[in-house]
Design an enzyme around this catalytic site. Structure first.
Site, mmCIF file in Angstrom:
data_model
loop_
_atom_site.group_PDB
_atom_site.id
_atom_site.type_symbol
_atom_site.label_atom_id
_atom_site.label_comp_id
_atom_site.label_asym_id
_atom_site.label_seq_id
_atom_site.Cartn_x
_atom_site.Cartn_y
_atom_site.Cartn_z
ATOM 1 N N ARG A 114 0.709 -1.462 -0.348
ATOM 2 C CA ARG A 114 0.259 0.508 -0.068
ATOM 3 C C ARG A 114 0.682 1.052 0.057
ATOM 4 O O ARG A 114 1.980 1.066 1.193
ATOM 5 C CB ARG A 114 -1.352 0.154 1.151
ATOM 6 C CG ARG A 114 -1.444 1.244 1.133
ATOM 7 C CD ARG A 114 -3.015 1.164 2.505
ATOM 8 N NE ARG A 114 -3.848 0.420 1.535
ATOM 9 C CZ ARG A 114 -4.816 0.845 2.213
ATOM 10 N NH1 ARG A 114 -5.378 1.610 2.637
ATOM 11 N NH2 ARG A 114 -6.142 0.340 1.572
ATOM 12 N N HIS A 126 -7.587 0.562 -6.639
ATOM 13 C CA HIS A 126 -7.037 -0.290 -5.494
ATOM 14 C C HIS A 126 -8.559 -1.347 -5.671
ATOM 15 O O HIS A 126 -9.669 -1.385 -5.778
ATOM 16 C CB HIS A 126 -8.170 0.824 -4.140
ATOM 17 C CG HIS A 126 -8.410 -0.005 -2.943
ATOM 18 N ND1 HIS A 126 -7.976 -0.822 -2.972
ATOM 19 C CD2 HIS A 126 -9.033 0.362 -1.813
ATOM 20 C CE1 HIS A 126 -7.864 -1.210 -1.141
ATOM 21 N NE2 HIS A 126 -8.879 -0.081 -1.005
ATOM 22 N N GLN A 181 -9.739 -4.109 -3.496
ATOM 23 C CA GLN A 181 -12.050 -3.397 -3.567
ATOM 24 C C GLN A 181 -12.614 -3.792 -3.672
ATOM 25 O O GLN A 181 -13.443 -4.165 -3.626
ATOM 26 C CB GLN A 181 -11.691 -1.609 -2.671
ATOM 27 C CG GLN A 181 -12.953 -1.463 -2.367
ATOM 28 C CD GLN A 181 -12.781 -1.666 -0.756
ATOM 29 O OE1 GLN A 181 -12.637 -1.461 -0.379
ATOM 30 N NE2 GLN A 181 -14.767 -2.011 -1.058
ATOM 31 N N ASP A 234 -16.975 6.637 -2.107
ATOM 32 C CA ASP A 234 -15.491 6.893 -0.838
ATOM 33 C C ASP A 234 -15.843 8.193 -0.194
ATOM 34 O O ASP A 234 -16.530 9.061 -0.562
ATOM 35 C CB ASP A 234 -14.796 6.568 -1.984
ATOM 36 C CG ASP A 234 -13.441 6.660 -1.841
ATOM 37 O OD1 ASP A 234 -12.994 6.353 -0.256
ATOM 38 O OD2 ASP A 234 -11.802 6.253 -2.318
ATOM 39 N N CYS A 238 -16.606 2.167 0.582
ATOM 40 C CA CYS A 238 -15.350 1.204 0.598
ATOM 41 C C CYS A 238 -14.835 1.101 1.753
ATOM 42 O O CYS A 238 -14.488 0.306 2.769
ATOM 43 C CB CYS A 238 -14.121 1.215 -0.413
ATOM 44 S SG CYS A 238 -13.960 3.311 -0.174
ATOM 45 N N ARG A 248 -14.095 -8.614 1.781
ATOM 46 C CA ARG A 248 -12.317 -8.182 0.727
ATOM 47 C C ARG A 248 -11.175 -9.664 1.207
ATOM 48 O O ARG A 248 -10.284 -10.088 1.234
ATOM 49 C CB ARG A 248 -12.005 -7.127 2.046
ATOM 50 C CG ARG A 248 -12.285 -5.244 1.610
ATOM 51 C CD ARG A 248 -12.384 -5.108 0.389
ATOM 52 N NE ARG A 248 -10.628 -5.099 0.573
ATOM 53 C CZ ARG A 248 -9.800 -4.183 0.974
ATOM 54 N NH1 ARG A 248 -10.080 -2.871 1.325
ATOM 55 N NH2 ARG A 248 -8.159 -4.320 0.576
HETATM 56 N N1 CP Z 1 -11.148 -0.379 1.661
HETATM 57 C C1 CP Z 1 -10.384 0.076 2.372
HETATM 58 O O1 CP Z 1 -9.343 -0.446 2.021
HETATM 59 O O2 CP Z 1 -9.541 0.176 4.120
HETATM 60 P P1 CP Z 1 -8.543 0.379 5.046
HETATM 61 O O3 CP Z 1 -8.371 2.027 4.325
HETATM 62 O O4 CP Z 1 -9.695 0.089 6.198
HETATM 63 O O5 CP Z 1 -8.125 -1.040 4.232
HETATM 64 N N1 NVA Z 2 -9.871 7.090 -1.344
HETATM 65 C C1 NVA Z 2 -9.466 6.530 -0.351
HETATM 66 C C2 NVA Z 2 -9.642 4.851 -0.483
HETATM 67 C C3 NVA Z 2 -9.277 4.517 1.177
HETATM 68 C C4 NVA Z 2 -9.527 2.953 1.403
HETATM 69 C C5 NVA Z 2 -7.914 6.570 -0.702
HETATM 70 O O1 NVA Z 2 -7.351 6.844 -1.162
HETATM 71 O O2 NVA Z 2 -7.555 7.098 1.170
#
Ligand code: CP
Ligand code: NVA
Length: 302
Positions: free
Chosen positions: A101, A128, A131, A219, A259, A287
């Protein structure tokens, strides 16, 4: 499939392979006979916060027989400037797979190339994918099939989750409507590439975008890394909220999805969130199942 780097890089068949296996793994949870990660060690390398992604990968890797280590990017030399190419070559000599990530999509791709181990994008600024695979699983579970479904994404249409939705629509021939103000719409280059195959349209008016759709999706307004723009984003996106009035525009029985994490009173009201909590937390649970399917499909076999 060698890696999961983006929805853009997947074929329609690969997406359905993940969804079909995820369904099987969900049904057989707790009594899997096949442990595809037995004897393997995977790393989670995270430069951004996470609850769902971290927990679901840690649990999923263990349930598939593997062991897992969590590495915060700030704790390893990567955070002090060691190049991603060198980090990847070191990890590739010792690990069996990596889940990353971070900010730049190119970093995940470079890691995959240099490490030569199966690599998963657990969120970048561009996509993502994990997701959206869990979201597709949730829609299929709740609605029976994805064929002919329409999804309206409301809010920051230029964010990573919206981009992965754009590619899912393109690959699966779904109808995707994005409701976002100027400045928060997907780039023309992305739309042009994805529109070659998908039915994707962009609206300024959220009510018009939501009319008759099967799924309303949102989101956060302030994605990770965009915190310095928070005030401007709150002001620009204020009208792009999922609330009961917007739900009335959608098809009867439409799903409301997010999400997560959710900010009540911002992109979704507390009332609408609670009314759709079952779907929202199915989405979060899926997930685990979708990612176990991804891991099983990309893991090297002994
Ligand atoms: N939706 C999602 O990716 O959540 P987190 O940021 O908690 O991993
Ligand atoms: N768009 C958001 C998604 C979080 C799961 C971010 O990147 O923070």
């Amino acid at each position: 499939m060698k890696h999961l780097l983006s929805i853009e890089a997947l074929t329609r068949d690969e997406i359905y392979d993940v969804l079909d296996l995820a369904e099987t793994l969900k049904a057989s949870r707790g009594h899997h006979e096949f442990l595809p990660l037995a004897g393997q060690c995977w790393a989670l390398i995270f430069s951004k916060s996470s609850t769902r992604t971290r927990v679901s990968f840690e649990v999923g890797i263990r349930e598939l027989g593997g062991s897992v280590m969590f590495l915060s990017a700030t704790d390893i030399q990567l955070g002090r400037g060691e190049p991603i190419e060198d980090t990847a070559r070191v990890m590739g000599r010792m690990l069996d797979g990596a889940v990353i990530r971070t900010f730049l999509q190119s970093d995940v791709e470079t890691f995959a190339q240099y490490s030569r181990i199966p690599t998963v994008n657990a969120l970048t600024d561009d996509e993502h994918p994990c997701q959206i695979l869990a979201d597709l699983q949730t829609i299929r579970e709740r609605m029976g099939s994805l064929e002919g479904r329409s999804v309206c994404f409301v809010g920051d249409g230029a964010c990573n989750v919206a981009a992965s939705w754009i590619w899912a629509a393109a690959k699966l021939d779904l109808e995707l409507r994005i409701a976002a103000p100027a400045g928060f719409q997907p780039s023309d280059t992305l739309l042009e590439r994805a529109r070659r195959t998908g039915h994707i349209s962009v609206f300024e008016d959220p009510n018009e975008a939501a009319r008759g759709v099967d799924v309303l999706y949102t989101d956060v307004w302030v994605s990770m890394g965009k915190e310095s723009e928070a005030a401007e984003r709150m002001a620009s996106l204020a009208k792009y909220q999922i609330n009961e009035k917007l739900v009335e525009c959608a098809a009867p029985g439409a799903l409301v999805m997010h999400c997560l994490p959710a900010y009540r009173g911002k992109e979704i009201t507390a009332e609408t969130f609670e009314a759709h909590a079952e779907t929202l937390f199915d989405q979060a649970e899926n997930r685990l199942h979708a990612q176990k399917a991804i891991l099983q499909l990309i893991a090297h076999r002994a």
